[in-house]
Design a protein around this motif. Structure first.
Motif, PDB file in Angstrom:
ATOM      1  N   ILE A   7      26.813 -19.766  -4.281  1.00 48.40           N
ATOM      2  CA  ILE A   7      26.052 -20.597  -3.347  1.00 48.40           C
ATOM      3  C   ILE A   7      24.693 -19.954  -3.155  1.00 48.40           C
ATOM      4  N   THR A   8      23.634 -20.728  -3.327  1.00 44.51           N
ATOM      5  CA  THR A   8      22.285 -20.239  -3.083  1.00 44.51           C
ATOM      6  C   THR A   8      21.632 -21.070  -1.988  1.00 44.51           C
ATOM      7  N   ARG A  63      29.761 -29.165  -2.437  1.00 43.95           N
ATOM      8  CA  ARG A  63      28.372 -29.247  -2.906  1.00 43.95           C
ATOM      9  C   ARG A  63      27.625 -30.345  -2.156  1.00 43.95           C
ATOM     10  N   LYS A  64      28.232 -31.505  -2.062  1.00 37.03           N
ATOM     11  CA  LYS A  64      27.608 -32.644  -1.379  1.00 37.03           C
ATOM     12  C   LYS A  64      27.342 -32.328   0.096  1.00 37.03           C
ATOM     13  N   THR A  67      24.675 -29.621   0.572  1.00 36.64           N
ATOM     14  CA  THR A  67      23.348 -30.188   0.322  1.00 36.64           C
ATOM     15  C   THR A  67      22.853 -30.905   1.570  1.00 36.64           C
ATOM     16  N   GLU A  76      17.083 -25.634   0.821  1.00 35.75           N
ATOM     17  CA  GLU A  76      17.814 -26.157  -0.326  1.00 35.75           C
ATOM     18  C   GLU A  76      19.065 -25.306  -0.530  1.00 35.75           C
ATOM     19  N   ASN A  78      22.503 -24.889  -2.910  1.00 37.83           N
ATOM     20  CA  ASN A  78      23.165 -25.258  -4.162  1.00 37.83           C
ATOM     21  C   ASN A  78      24.492 -24.531  -4.267  1.00 37.83           C
ATOM     22  N   MET A  80      27.690 -23.973  -7.197  1.00 36.32           N
ATOM     23  CA  MET A  80      28.263 -24.259  -8.513  1.00 36.32           C
ATOM     24  C   MET A  80      29.410 -23.309  -8.773  1.00 36.32           C
TER      25      MET A  80
END
Length: 91
Positions: A7-8, A63-64, A67, A76, A78, A80
């Motif tokens: 996670i960033t 993720r959704k 965001t 922001e 992110n 993955m």
């Protein structure tokens, strides 16, 4: 081995970013395995390794929602899967 995610979080520094992101993860049983954060050229930058093995939501849903949480915070965010991140950054 559990499902790991990277996670960033990047954006203008402000009070509450770490608290909000951490609370979201805790509310969905996502454990933070490792975390680093810094201020880089006036921007808040955070990277986390998270364990999603016991999460009550999928990677795509996390993720959704992260965001959306990021938009509310003005940063922001992110997320993955670690496997995807590793393959993208392999030399």
């Amino acid at each position: 081995m559990g499902m790991k995610a990277i996670i960033t979080v990047v954006g203008a520094d402000k009070v509450g970013i770490i608290a909000k992101v951490s609370a979201f993860l805790a509310n969905h049983s996502i454990n933070i395995d490792d975390i680093t954060q810094t201020i880089l050229s006036g921007n808040f930058v955070m990277m986390m390794m998270a364990d999603m093995s016991n999460s009550d939501i999928s990677v795509d849903e996390a993720r959704k929602l992260l965001t959306e949480e990021g938009h509310a915070l003005g940063v922001e965010v992110n997320l993955m899967a670690e496997k995807v991140f590793t393959e993208m950054h392999r030399i």
